[in-house]
Design an enzyme around this catalytic site. Structure first.
Site, short mmCIF file in Angstrom:
data_model
loop_
_atom_site.label_atom_id
_atom_site.label_comp_id
_atom_site.label_asym_id
_atom_site.label_seq_id
_atom_site.Cartn_x
_atom_site.Cartn_y
_atom_site.Cartn_z
N THR A 143 -13.68 8.19 38.51
CA THR A 143 -14.04 9.07 38.97
C THR A 143 -14.65 10.75 38.47
OG1 THR A 143 -13.49 8.20 41.33
CG2 THR A 143 -15.04 9.74 41.95
N PHE B 256 -16.43 14.13 38.83
CA PHE B 256 -16.23 14.89 40.23
C PHE B 256 -17.62 16.14 39.64
CE2 PHE B 256 -12.60 12.87 41.75
CZ PHE B 256 -13.05 12.99 43.11
#
Lengths: 301, 301
Positions: free
Chosen positions: B174, B176
């Site tokens: 992921t 960010f």
């Protein structure tokens, strides 16, 4: 034998309304729990077609269906658009003053935010889908329970419309693909336009200018792109697959040449389908809740 | 006074782990129920920064955060990547043989499909988030209950790891964004690379070749694009906003010229931020569950 059309969700869902408008009243609708199951039963020939929502003008792409187009061997043979109108729906006899908890899909609840601000006595409750929420309030007696869904769901379950058009933004349209398995028979369907549209998917080497070159293939031949979508490639972090829609048919010479040109440097190109597309003017789109059309008059293609 | 960093979800979420890795142990984490609230408290200055997940290599973009970047006045000042490792987590003393129902976010459950196939006695149960599922099984006594979440969530709530790395696909990262309000102070943070990256958002006239021209602006100056994302424009059905990430700083002459060139024909261009970006090599990324780093040694920019 009537046409078997797979869809995801519960009867009365916007997908089933779109299927009836596109394919007529005589079809047999086959409910599937997931989009994956819907693709699989169509690929295995257990259904003749399926109707997949692909994007919504407020929510964006239905990314599962983009990914499933890549993993399954189905062909896009048509598209349709439905204007999404949300309504407050309850069992017959319920009055507006009695309603307290309102079930629906979180996206539908989010699209009726102003309605909830203006009605502080109502509590939104997240559920799996819109039509299923109408089914729930009809089947499970619960004082004060209502649902937000399309008018068609109210018809299907015999529920009453308490309020119509409670969505914040009326520019709310969903685009659906009509899919069949590769080599299958294209069913007759309503499509209000004769212009051809093609959807492709391709991957590129990860180097400077590669997307520019892919866009050049089309722009230099004045082919009009209507949509580009990128999706991550599993197993290759930060690399993407591109989905492209354009106006044109692969049998037109300039389109055939564009696809051959793209294949010169793309690491993969696949045509997902060429189809008569729905109208571009929102005012010409189907509106959820309009009287249903009879079976379509003209065969496709 | 310690840095106040807003995040969405429950303590122990992957976002909070990313925040600690990026900004050190000394920060004060401020939980928000929604991404919208996280953007709002940062914009109002109630928090110094927030950490927004923006895309995942399996799931794709976090659409809400793309839309919120457009609606709020925050600046991207950094990015980080976290490898997502899923674990089976239960209250201390629970044995693997006792587990029956497994709570987690539907996306996390879907990423552990093989594990559930191999363990038919386990029943996946959808919940609002991963860390919140660990919190739940720790706070509400329920025989046979476990959760799927990051190792960090187990640490935060004092739960035990029954099985580690149960995800189907380890190429699960992921990305960010570290966001502050416009004109705010950039906090010191760890970023393993010095190369600059810029994120912009722009809109184009709906005509043939417009995306090609936008791509040309960058390709003709050999500016490397790392990501393009399109989002629907509310109120203008079938028109799109484009989000673009590229390597370069608006103060470099070729980048400044590219942005000026884009502004010649784009109907809107906004720079969302320029930032030192994380490493491109997956092997160099943080892995969820690694020992936490101390406060970052170097100030940013």
């Amino acid at each position: 034998m009537s046409l078997r059309v797979a869809f995801q969700g519960e009867r009365g869902a916007f997908s089933t309304e779109a299927a009836h408008r596109m394919l007529g009243r005589e079809i047999e609708l086959v409910p599937c729990e997931t989009f994956e199951e819907m693709f699989a039963v169509t690929e295995r020939g257990e259904c003749d077609a399926c109707l997949a929502p692909i994007e919504n003008t407020l929510f964006g792409p239905v990314y599962q269906n983009f990914d499933l187009l890549l993993r399954h061997h189905l062909t896009i043979v048509g598209e349709t658009y439905l204007r999404i109108v949300h309504n407050l729906i309850a069992p017959p006899g319920t009055t507006l003053a009695e309603v307290r908890q309102v079930y629906s899909h979180p996206v539908a609840l989010g699209q009726c935010r102003r309605f909830f601000v203006q009605s502080p006595q109502l509590r939104p409750v997240a559920a799996a889908d819109t039509a299923g929420s109408v089914k729930r309030v009809m089947e499970i007696p619960e004082p004060g329970a209502a649902a937000i869904a399309g008018r068609y769901a109210a018809e299907v379950y015999g529920a009453s419309l308490l309020l119509e058009g409670i969505e914040d933004d009326p520019q709310n349209f969903t685009r659906f693909f009509l899919l069949i398995r590769e080599g299958g028979t294209i069913p007759p369907f309503s499509a209000p336009s004769e212009v051809n549209k093609t959807s492709i998917v391709f991957t590129l080497e990860n180097r400077t200018g590669s997307l520019y070159r892919a866009m050049a293939v089309f722009a230099l031949r004045e082919i009009d792109l209507t949509k580009i979508e990128s999706r991550p490639i599993h197993g290759r972090p930060w690399e993407y697959t591109f989905y492209l829609d354009f106006l044109g048919h692969p049998e037109e010479l300039r389109v055939a040449r564009a696809l051959a040109h793209l294949a010169e440097f793309a690491t993969g190109v696949r045509v997902l389908g060429t189809y008569r597309h729905g109208p571009a003017q929102p005012s010409l789109l189907f509106e959820s809740g309009e009287p249903l059309v009879p079976a379509p008059p003209t065969p496709s293609c």
